[in-house]
Structures are given as C-alpha cells and as structure tokens.
Write an enzyme that holds these catalytic residues in place. Structure first.
Site, PDB file in Angstrom:
ATOM      1  N   CYS A 130      45.775  51.735  12.218  1.00 57.81           N
ATOM      2  CA  CYS A 130      45.628  50.278  11.704  1.00 57.81           C
ATOM      3  C   CYS A 130      46.769  50.061  10.550  1.00 57.81           C
ATOM      4  CB  CYS A 130      44.323  50.349  11.003  1.00 57.81           C
ATOM      5  SG  CYS A 130      43.894  51.547   9.739  1.00 57.81           S
ATOM      6  N   HIS A 261      44.020  46.075   5.206  1.00 50.73           N
ATOM      7  CA  HIS A 261      45.580  46.777   4.509  1.00 50.73           C
ATOM      8  C   HIS A 261      46.428  45.661   4.478  1.00 50.73           C
ATOM      9  CE1 HIS A 261      43.313  50.570   5.593  1.00 50.73           C
ATOM     10  NE2 HIS A 261      44.354  51.033   6.811  1.00 50.73           N
TER      11      HIS A 261
HETATM   12  C1  11C Z   1      43.665  54.670   6.987  1.00 51.02           C
HETATM   13  N1  11C Z   1      44.995  54.044   8.765  1.00 51.02           N
HETATM   14  O1  11C Z   1      43.690  53.620   6.593  1.00 51.02           O
HETATM   15  C2  11C Z   1      43.958  55.287   8.331  1.00 51.02           C
HETATM   16  C3  11C Z   1      42.689  54.982   9.471  1.00 51.02           C
HETATM   17  O2  11C Z   1      45.159  57.200  12.815  1.00 51.02           O
HETATM   18  O3  11C Z   1      43.633  55.853  13.469  1.00 51.02           O
HETATM   19  C4  11C Z   1      43.237  55.205  10.849  1.00 51.02           C
HETATM   20  C5  11C Z   1      43.677  56.380  11.197  1.00 51.02           C
HETATM   21  C6  11C Z   1      44.278  56.611  12.688  1.00 51.02           C
HETATM   22  O4  11C Z   1      42.880  55.844   6.218  1.00 51.02           O
END
Ligand code: 11C
Length: 355
Positions: A130, A261
């Site tokens: 993400c 995010h």
């Molecule tokens: C987080 N991006 O914000 C991560 C979650 O590799 O699919 C997703 C982790 C992934 O912690």
C-alpha cells in the site's frame, strides 16, 4: 456464463473494504461471488449486493469453479494457497508480499502497467504494497511524460497498514493518553500507556508509542539499517515502473492516523519539468485529484480524503536546488487504492477473458 469471483480473507480489514467496494459498484461482471476465510470465520453471514452469503472455510475444493480469486491474507497464507487456487484453474490476484518480486508474477497497477496482467505463467498476479501503491498513479503519469530517474520518499503511514490490530492499538493508546497534558516530557506517554495496561513489549509499532508520536520503523527490520517497507518501496517501484536501475531511497514512518498513507515525494526526471506541466499531467489522469492551492490552505491530508478512491496530490513545487526535480505530497487510502481497490480493479480487468 458470467465468471465466478472468490474473495479469500473476506472477514479481514482489507476483505471488509473489498466487500464495500463490490457493493458500491454500479454493476459487476460476476455471476457467483464466493467468500472464503479461515475455518474460524467460516459460517459467518455477509451481505454482498443484497444477497446474504455464508463464508466458507479455505480448502482446495473452495476454488473449484472459481475463475478469479482475490487474496487478502497474510504472506504465508497466500504463499501456500494462491498456487493451489491457480492449480484448480483460477487466476489468483494476491495482495500479500509473497509473490510481488517473483519474475513469473506481474506486479500490477492498472493506471501504470495494465498490459502486464497477460504475462502470468503461474496464474498469479500480485498487488503492490500500500505504501508503494499510494504514489504509483502519480509517479507513473509523470514518468510517461518526463522519464523518472531518481526517487526519494518519506512516508507517513497510517495505523491500519498493520490491519485491525493496528487500528485497535492506536485507538486504545489515544484513549489512554488524551486530556492528560502528556507529550512534553520524555517517556511520559510510554509510562502512561504502561500504567494503563497497554504493554509496549508487543505492539504493531516497533514497541514504541504511536499516540502523540511518530515511529520511524514500518514493517520488520531487515538489516543494514533498513525496514521492510523501505525495501518494498524501492523494489516494487522499480518493477511496476519498469525501471530496474531506478535510484530509490525511502524512509518509512508510522504516524497516528487511522487510515490513509501519505508520502512526501522528491522525484528527478530525465527531461525538464515544470509545476504547470506536472499539474497538466495530474489533471489528465482520471484517478488523481489535484488539490494544490497552498496559499489558501488547500492541500491533501489524510483526515480530509480517507475513504476516497483517488490518489490525492498537492504541494507540487520545483525543487530549488535540484534540476528537473519536483517535490510533492500524495495521500491515498491504504485500504482502498492501497489494497482492496487495486486488487479489485485487476480482477475487473480479467473478467472479460471469461465472457
Ligand atoms: C503498512 N504497507 O502500512 C504496510 C501494510 O506488504 O502488503 C501492507 C504490507 C504489505 O504497514
């Protein structure tokens, strides 16, 4: 006959958003929609497009007759079960990290490299992390026009990136510290959490308070100073954009935001780029919303855009000391475009193959 869609991980944080997305679509190309989850969640009833469906337990037979199976489960579950789904004849669209860097598995963001869905010798297509995804629509559009050569990013990642436990932990921490005048003395937030029974020995945020704080550690520690999220941003950006030697450096930081995010992006291009030209590129991309009027306080921020499908872009400016370089700020809902929505868009793209 209309194709059959399966959703594996139907009861998780991303699975729940996936069902919202399916329910919100004006029309869907699917006949049967099958909900699959761990045996613990089997038997639950969930309404999908007005019909009450019963969640069934993950098993090889659960994939019989399935054309497209979307996986929103932990890496180790996908690693075992996506190949089983593929063996049973389904195309697996996987949102875990299990296959993203596999040479035989395309890593797809429809706005950037939709054509790659056809190159899937293992019957598996991967959905990016993400954090990477939140900036890909913007970077892909700029890269097509100006040729990206270097990328430096800092992320501001929401608690829900760590799933429902991340959301629950942040809310519990906020409830424990609010209204107590904390945050002006080193260690006072930690002490308050511990005295409230919120142990820091096992949190989704590297054993560090997230309330009234930021945590420069996202994912797992991988050695040489790097965390997994930072390495994923580098590796996945290169693969999606098709620039194997792209220079990338990322610092990934968890912030006390529930969902969405954000990234501060510093991107250098082979060709001359201006703010005006970048605005035109962003305005021409239907999945980007440009919010860029800083003088009047207009720029994207997570609390203002959460729940939306687009990538929100603002604070676009020419770097003062770096030629052919833009700095800008991006926000994207990490559970929607960052996870469920992109996975579903890939599945939708596959549906006509079964027409
Ligand atoms: C987080 N991006 O914000 C991560 C979650 O590799 O699919 C997703 C982790 C992934 O912690």
């Amino acid at each position: 006959m209309a194709p059959t869609l399966a959703l594996v991980g139907a009861t998780g944080a991303v699975g729940t958003v996936m069902i919202d997305i399916i329910n919100g679509r004006e029309s869907v190309p699917w006949g049967e929609i099958r909900l699959i989850a761990s045996p613990r969640s089997a038997g639950k009833k969930i309404t999908v497009r007005g019909e009450e469906l019963t969640v069934i337990a993950l098993s090889p037979e659960a994939f019989d007759g399935v054309d497209v199976a979307m996986f929103d489960v932990p890496d180790e579950v996908s690693a075992e079960w996506a190949p089983i789904a593929a063996e049973r004849g389904a195309i697996a669209v996987d949102n875990s990290g299990a296959f993203r860097m596999n040479d035989e598995v395309p890593l797809v963001v429809p706005e950037v490299n939709a054509d790659k869905v056809r190159e899937r010798p293992r019957g598996i297509i991967a959905n990016p992390n993400c954090t990477t995804l939140s900036m890909m629509a913007a970077l892909g559009a700029l890269h097509r026009e100006f040729g990206l050569t270097e990328l430096v990013v800092a992320s501001y990642q929401a608690a829900s990136g760590a799933g429902q436990p991340g959301i629950d932990r942040l809310q519990a921490e906020l409830a424990a510290v609010s209204g107590k005048g904390l945050g002006a003395k080193a260690g006072d937030v930690r002490a308050e959490l511990e005295s409230s029974g919120l142990s820091l020995s096992d949190t989704p945020f590297a054993g560090t308070p997230l309330a009234l704080n930021v945590v420069p550690a996202a994912g797992s520690y991988k050695g040489d100073g790097w965390f997994s999220e930072e390495l994923k941003v580098r590796n996945e950006s290169r693969k999606i954009l098709g620039i194997p030697d792209l220079k990338v450096s990322a610092t990934c930081v968890r912030v006390p935001v529930v969902t969405t995010h954000s990234l501060a992006v510093h991107a250098t291009f082979a060709r001359e780029v201006t703010v005006e030209a970048a605005h035109k590129v962003f305005e021409a991309q239907p999945t980007i919303v440009l919010v860029d009027d800083p003088e009047n306080g207009r720029f994207p921020s997570p609390a203002e855009v959460v729940g939306g499908d687009p990538t929100y872009v603002g604070r676009v400016r020419q770097a003062l000391d770096f030629p052919n370089t833009l700095d800008f700020f991006v926000c994207g809902d990490n559970l929607r475009k960052g996870a469920a929505l992109n996975t579903y868009e890939i599945a939708e793209q596959l549906a006509p193959e079964f027409g």
